[in-house]
Write an enzyme that holds these catalytic residues in place. Structure first.
Site, short mmCIF file in Angstrom:
data_model
loop_
_atom_site.label_atom_id
_atom_site.label_comp_id
_atom_site.label_asym_id
_atom_site.label_seq_id
_atom_site.Cartn_x
_atom_site.Cartn_y
_atom_site.Cartn_z
N CYS A 152 0.81 -1.22 0.00
CA CYS A 152 0.00 0.00 0.00
C CYS A 152 0.84 1.27 0.00
O CYS A 152 0.30 2.37 0.00
CB CYS A 152 -0.96 -0.03 1.19
SG CYS A 152 -1.99 -1.51 1.14
N HIS B 184 -1.76 8.08 6.21
CA HIS B 184 -2.27 6.86 5.58
C HIS B 184 -3.68 6.59 6.10
O HIS B 184 -4.59 6.35 5.32
CB HIS B 184 -1.32 5.72 5.91
CG HIS B 184 -1.52 4.48 5.11
ND1 HIS B 184 -1.74 4.48 3.75
CD2 HIS B 184 -1.54 3.15 5.48
CE1 HIS B 184 -1.87 3.24 3.32
NE2 HIS B 184 -1.77 2.41 4.35
N HIS C 232 -9.65 2.56 0.87
CA HIS C 232 -8.21 2.29 0.75
C HIS C 232 -7.94 1.78 -0.67
O HIS C 232 -8.31 0.66 -1.01
CB HIS C 232 -7.78 1.27 1.79
CG HIS C 232 -6.30 1.09 1.88
ND1 HIS C 232 -5.43 1.55 0.91
CD2 HIS C 232 -5.52 0.52 2.83
CE1 HIS C 232 -4.19 1.27 1.26
NE2 HIS C 232 -4.22 0.64 2.43
#
Lengths: 232, 374
Positions: free
Chosen positions: B133, B266, B301
């Site tokens: 990610c 994040h 996400h």
């Protein structure tokens, strides 16, 4: 120009397992890999090793052999060493194994352990944990006209970002039915030293690579040349 | 080192293109809704931030439709632009389809996708960066390094990932997914919500951009990448890797921590990730109240695309002087030292820090400055 010094080599292919310091020859050939057992590279028990997928076992074992060859496998403090792995197929085999657990029962039986290994970079995290390595850990799919780009990234890390060392190489498990050779090989590269360096790896401005002044054009050629050089 | 400019960017998310995503984020809208393109009966959630109208026909992936939309918004690229792609699972729906119908993996390798993009864009030397990610954050860092050190004059970073049953089932099995829309930095957060999207950012050396008549939308002033060496799916509780990445970014930028005026975190909404980030920010900034926000309560996400999408939003934040609201937030985690809000926050002059972390214990940090000639 980016420069570094070859410190160690480790590999695991269908032709066998080796380190630069051993008398073994490196060859990347089609065929079956031997069973990917912890004992191929580690003498100490490792409870997590049995949980790793085959792709991660292959990569971690080859990296361990390379770090042993470089004398960097033992550690007390974490080190700023980067990991750069070229891969074409990445975790494709594990992806298939994982999705086979999703198909029945509408995903209710999906394996969380296998899912964790469906990324091409997960094995780099496994290697980082085992050897205390805190530099970047990046899997790289090299396009057709960007061979050895993972080595270039490794040298960029050394020269531009001040890494203590870089581990760069390839790791691939082709899908069933493929004629591509399975295997992994990694080089450990340290910062360039002043003066004449017989084990110099260099990236030229056009991004081509030379080992000890000789051009190399792909990973198998580079590793084979590095093994020959390591013995001289 | 050469100055690195962000000259052009495009975004495609559940909230639309670049302009639409920015405006709707600021307005507090969310793109999270029911998943319609596969059955979610067996999973802990039925929600994700999906993009309407992505189709998978013939041998094409939903990812190809997403790329069509994304690339349509990009201007012509300079000659000798290098490509850094950042996708974690690429055309994963082709693998799903192949395994369901023929027991074969289909055309799901990343290399053909990379080759297709190289041909289509006329770029040179493309590679895909896979760092979970943090993939596109690290691609931006690498591209910036290449430009700063004179190894390239223009680098196009494309981050892209889709919502697939493959990934959805995995986060459900890992118990990392919230049954409800995620709530980044909330005291009662309970997991992430997936999203799909793409972002493309053109980085250029200042001199090359000026000679091509391009303006700086922002400066990429610093970057850093570091691993935790702790666990493959859980972050280090002390945030050691993230702290190291941010310190590297500050060093590259030649800046002190006091220069950071805001944070685009994040913020996945999982208990461990958000706690790790807040701990790291405490270590870096002490009790100084640095405004913080995260976009995943609105965009989900987006995995490998998260970093580049969030960098594009950061550029808009710098230009407008405001951070978008953190959608889903009700009660901020007491670990947060600075303001984090479900309303827009004002952003003072200074650098904006954008961070991402991922499986494998990898962390990336970017420092962006306002797009002014200096």
């Amino acid at each position: 120009m980016l420069k570094g010094e070859l410190l160690g080599i480790g590999w695991l292919t269908a032709a066998g397992t080796g380190r630069g310091r051993d008398a073994a020859e490196f060859a990347l050939v089609p065929g079956e890999l031997s069973e990917l057992r912890r004992q191929l590279a580690f003498t100490e028990p490792d409870r997590r090793f049995g949980r790793l997928d085959r792709f991660s076992r292959l990569g971690v074992l080859a990296m361990a052999l390379a770090l042993q060859d470089a004398g960097l496998d033992r550690w007390e403090q974490k080190r700023r060493v980067g990991l750069f792995a070229a891969t074409r197929f990445g975790s494709l085999g594990t992806d298939s194994d994982y999705f086979a657990t999703v198909l029945p029962e509408q995903g209710r039986l999906a394996s969380p352990n296998l899912f964790a290994y469906t990324l091409a970079n997960t094995f780099l995290g496994e290697a980082a944990i085992r050897f205390g390595l805190t530099g970047p850990g990046v899997a790289i799919n090299e396009g057709g006209n960007a061979p050895l780009e993972s080595l270039v990234a490794a040298l960029e890390g050394l020269v531009w970002d001040g890494l203590e060392a870089s581990v760069a190489g390839f790791c691939d498990l082709p899908p069933r039915g493929s004629n591509e050779p399975p295997g992994a090989a990694f080089l450990v590269v340290g910062p360039d030293r002043p003066g004449k360096n017989m084990k110099e790896i260099k990236v030229l401005p056009d991004r081509s690579v030379e080992l000890a002044g000789v051009p190399v054009s792909g990973w198998p050629e580079l590793v084979a040349a590095a093994v020959r050089l390591q013995r001289t | 080192m050469k100055q690195v400019w962000l000259t052009d960017m495009a975004v495609s998310t559940s909230l639309g293109d670049l302009e639409s995503t920015w405006e709707r984020l600021l307005a507090g809208e969310s793109g999270i809704g029911p998943v319609g393109h596969f059955s979610v009966d067996g999973y802990v959630s039925d929600r994700a931030a999906t993009i309407a109208g992505l189709e998978a026909t013939g041998d094409r992936s939903r990812l190809d439709t997403l790329l069509d939309r994304l690339l349509a918004d990009l201007p012509p690229l300079p000659a000798k632009t290098r490509l850094l792609l950042a996708t974690t699972k690429g055309r994963i729906d082709l693998l799903e389809r192949g395994l369901r119908t023929a027991g074969a993996t289909g055309n799901a390798e990343v290399t053909p996708l990379l080759d297709d993009l190289q041909r289509r864009l006329g770029v040179v030397g493309g590679v895909n960066i896979n760092a979970a990610c943090a993939s596109s954050t690290i691609a931006l860092a690498r591209g910036a390094g290449m430009i700063a050190h004179g190894a390239a004059e223009a680098v196009l970073v494309i981050g892209v990932d889709i919502v697939s049953e493959f990934v959805f089932s995995g986060f459900s099995a890992l118990k990392g997914m919230s049954p409800t829309p995620c709530r980044p930095f909330d005291a009662e957060r309970d997991g992430l919500t997936l999203g799909e999207g793409g972002g493309a950012v053109l980085l250029m050396a200042r001199e090359a951009a000026e000679s091509g008549g391009r303006e700086p939308k922002a400066l990429l002033s610093g970057w850093g990448v570091a691993s935790d060496a702790h666990h493959v799916t859980a972050p280090a509780r002390d945030g050691c890797g993230l702290v190291q990445a941010v310190r590297q970014a500050l060093q590259v930028a030649g800046a002190e921590a006091e220069a950071v005026a805001g944070i685009s975190a994040h913020g996945t909404g999982t208990p461990f990730n958000d706690a790790m980030e807040l701990t790291a920010f405490r270590t870096l900034f002490g009790d100084r109240p640095v405004p913080l926000h995260g976009v995943k309560g609105a965009l989900g996400h987006t995995l490998g695309a998260a970093g580049v999408i969030e960098a594009a939003m950061a550029v808009r934040s710098l230009a407008s002087g405001q951070l978008p609201p953190t959608i889903g937030l009700r009660t901020p985690d007491p670990l947060a030292a600075g303001p984090v809000s479900a309303e827009p926050l004002s952003l003072d002059e200074g650098l904006l820090l954008s961070t991402n972390s991922g499986f494998g214990g990898i962390n990336g940090a970017l420092l962006l400055g306002k797009g002014e000639r200096c």
